[in-house]
Design an enzyme around this catalytic site. Structure first.
Site, PDB file in Angstrom:
ATOM      1  N   CYS A 125     -21.080 -23.035  11.896  1.00 52.12           N
ATOM      2  CA  CYS A 125     -20.789 -23.933  10.776  1.00 52.12           C
ATOM      3  C   CYS A 125     -21.650 -25.189  10.860  1.00 52.12           C
ATOM      4  O   CYS A 125     -21.873 -25.869   9.859  1.00 52.12           O
ATOM      5  CB  CYS A 125     -19.310 -24.295  10.753  1.00 52.12           C
ATOM      6  SG  CYS A 125     -18.676 -24.904  12.319  1.00 52.12           S
ATOM      7  N   GLU A 146     -10.977 -26.281   9.436  1.00 55.15           N
ATOM      8  CA  GLU A 146     -12.425 -26.505   9.547  1.00 55.15           C
ATOM      9  C   GLU A 146     -13.083 -25.359   8.798  1.00 55.15           C
ATOM     10  O   GLU A 146     -12.907 -24.200   9.143  1.00 55.15           O
ATOM     11  CB  GLU A 146     -12.856 -26.539  11.015  1.00 55.15           C
ATOM     12  CG  GLU A 146     -14.226 -27.167  11.214  1.00 55.15           C
ATOM     13  CD  GLU A 146     -15.366 -26.187  11.005  1.00 55.15           C
ATOM     14  OE1 GLU A 146     -15.946 -26.191   9.888  1.00 55.15           O
ATOM     15  OE2 GLU A 146     -15.664 -25.420  11.927  1.00 55.15           O
TER      16      GLU A 146
END
Length: 515
Positions: A320, A286
């Protein structure tokens, strides 16, 4: 466990008893600051010549803990220990492995405020952000325990006469877990627990800015009875220890959360076959995002302003999933901009130890310098409407910053800043808004604020993001409710907290017996 999974509730700090309990936890953690934390390999606590201080980003002279650092020799020892332990651990009944997680979750729930307090000091998280982080860590352990039990049950196969067929999910082997600093408990615990509940063993290389929280998690696993060698704690420099672990022939998979550049480097190195390697290494990654909230001309403008402000400046934009781009229809652009500025002005920047602080520091000196550089770039690429300055020099404080009239291809509209910097972009049509939202290398989260059903359905089809939200903020994914992971350079779309996630840590084996 037959009890259905439910998300851990967040703590309402408006209740005086909860506020007092959290203050007590802060005092307890403060009294424990500055201790030494050794490496842990096979249950043995190991010191080394190198040590690294972990500091409080809100008070950079305050040492949270001193953590011993690994070298290649210790990394080799950790991998070999994990490989030896795997030969036993892989045969452990999945229900037994799940029970370790249930036990760990129960202990963390009882000491929730203590774990949150460590994040206040080491990660600079405000009370609500730290509380949500701990709740998510509990959720991951509870959810993955149930998922392992579900996957251990007989899997549905087409029956044929004269044969008995069985499909089972077996573990992969030694996994290297490299978590981020921004969710130092939740994501670290989730990545680690998913790996070992699936029957793998782990070498955990914590983030260099938040290693003490990971050490506290190791203490928790030991208290829960997780056998020695199942998870090995190996802090150390990424360029030396990280590369060695990724390259190792006995490494079966790498689970990584962090920047695009580091993720791509790991993926490239993992693709090479080391001498003696018997498998293709699996990478679960990720790698961040450049996330947008679209505001349609037909929308609730108060909701839009609330969603943008919360998504952009929660944890100082160090997520994020954070909104770093507000793409607003020209008809409502000025009003939404004004409302977001008004809301942002009400945010209090200060020490996260204080209950009233809404915005804390950024994580370290490198982030501080990088974000300030982007603000200077932004001043050239748009109109500085709010912020842009720094705060208390005792910490790494940067004001929430709003820059208007930004071109969709400007640097601050394309590059991941990972700080409290929000670019406002004007769109002429809803269709143009979607084109702008899709014009980056990333595809992690996004949101659309609109009352127009046709526009929402168009976004459902065309907005290219792994986690897309309508009429709400683009942060705050819940385990089991919003499986999390993105497209393009945002990673491998791992969908953490979802029913597919443990499949990434296992391999399916079919046994067929003819009668």
């Amino acid at each position: 466990m037959n009890i259905p999974f439910v998300n851990e509730p967040f703590t309402p700090f408006s209740i005086p008893a909860n506020k007092e309990a959290f203050e007590q936890a802060l005092r307890k953690v403060e009294s424990e600051l500055g201790k030494d934390y050794p490496l842990i390999i096979g249950g043995q606590k190991i010191t080394s010549p190198r040590r690294l201080n972990s500091v409080n980003p809100a008070a950079k002279d305050q040492v949270v803990g001193t953590v011993y650092q690994a070298d290649r020799e210790l990394a080799e020892r950790a991998v070999q220990t994990a490989a030896e332990t795997f030969n036993r651990w892989k045969h452990t009944d999945p229900n037994e492995r799940a029970r370790y997680l249930y036990k760990a979750a129960a202990i963390m729930r009882r000491r929730k405020h203590e774990f949150s307090a460590w994040m206040v000091y080491e990660a600079g998280k405000t009370w609500p952000e730290a509380d949500a982080d701990t709740a998510e860590a509990i959720d991951f352990m509870e959810f993955y325990a149930r998922e392992m039990q579900r996957l251990s049950e007989p899997q549905p196969l087409t029956r044929i006469a004269g044969e008995d067929n069985e499909l089972s999910y077996i573990p992969l082997g030694v996994g290297v877990v490299i978590p981020p600093w921004n969710f130092p408990l939740a994501i670290m615990a989730g990545m680690t627990s998913a790996a070992f509940v699936s029957g793998n063993t782990v070498v955990l290389k914590p983030a260099s800015t938040t290693p003490v929280i990971a050490a506290k998690f190791m203490e928790l696993l030991a208290e829960a009875g997780v056998p020695d060698g199942v998870v090995n704690y190996l802090p150390g420099p990424g360029s030396e220890v990280g590369d060695y672990l990724v390259d190792h022939a006995l490494t079966r998979f790498i689970s990584f959360t962090g920047s695009k550049d580091v993720g791509l480097r790991i993926n490239e190195r993992a693709a090479r076959t080391a001498p003696g390697q018997k498998w293709i290494k699996r990478v679960i990654a990720e790698m961040g995002g450049k996330d947008s909230i679209i505001v349609d001309g037909e929308s609730d403008l108060e909701l839009a302003a609330e969603s943008i402000t919360a998504s952009a400046f929660g944890f100082s934009g160090q997520k994020c999933s954070a909104c770093s781009r507000a793409i607003v229809h020209k008809d409502v652009y000025d009003e939404v901009l004004r409302k977001v500025i008004e809301r942002t002005k009400k945010l209090t920047m200060g020490s996260p130890v204080e209950a009233g602080s809404h915005v804390g520091p950024v994580i370290d000196d490198k982030a501080y310098a990088k974000i300030k550089e982007y603000i200077e770039v932004g001043k050239q690429e748009g109109r500085l409407m709010l912020g842009g300055e720094t705060g208390d020099v005792q910490g790494y404080f940067i004001e929430p910053t709003i820059i208007a009239d930004v071109d969709p291809l400007a640097r601050i509209a394309q590059e991941e800043i990972f700080g409290p910097v929000l670019a406002f972009i004007k769109a002429n049509t809803f269709e143009e808004s979607l084109q702008i939202a899709n014009n980056t290398d990333y595809g992690l989260t996004g949101a659309v604020i609109s009352r127009n059903r046709e526009h929402l359905e168009l976004a459902r089809r065309e907005f290219f993001a792994g986690n897309l939200y309508f009429n709400r903020k683009c942060t705050g994914a819940l385990v089991g409710t919003h499986p999390f992971g993105g497209f393009n350079m945002s990673g491998t779309d791992s969908k953490a907290g979802g029913r597919d996630y443990l499949l990434l840590f296992t391999q399916a084996k079919l046994v067929s017996e003819k009668y």
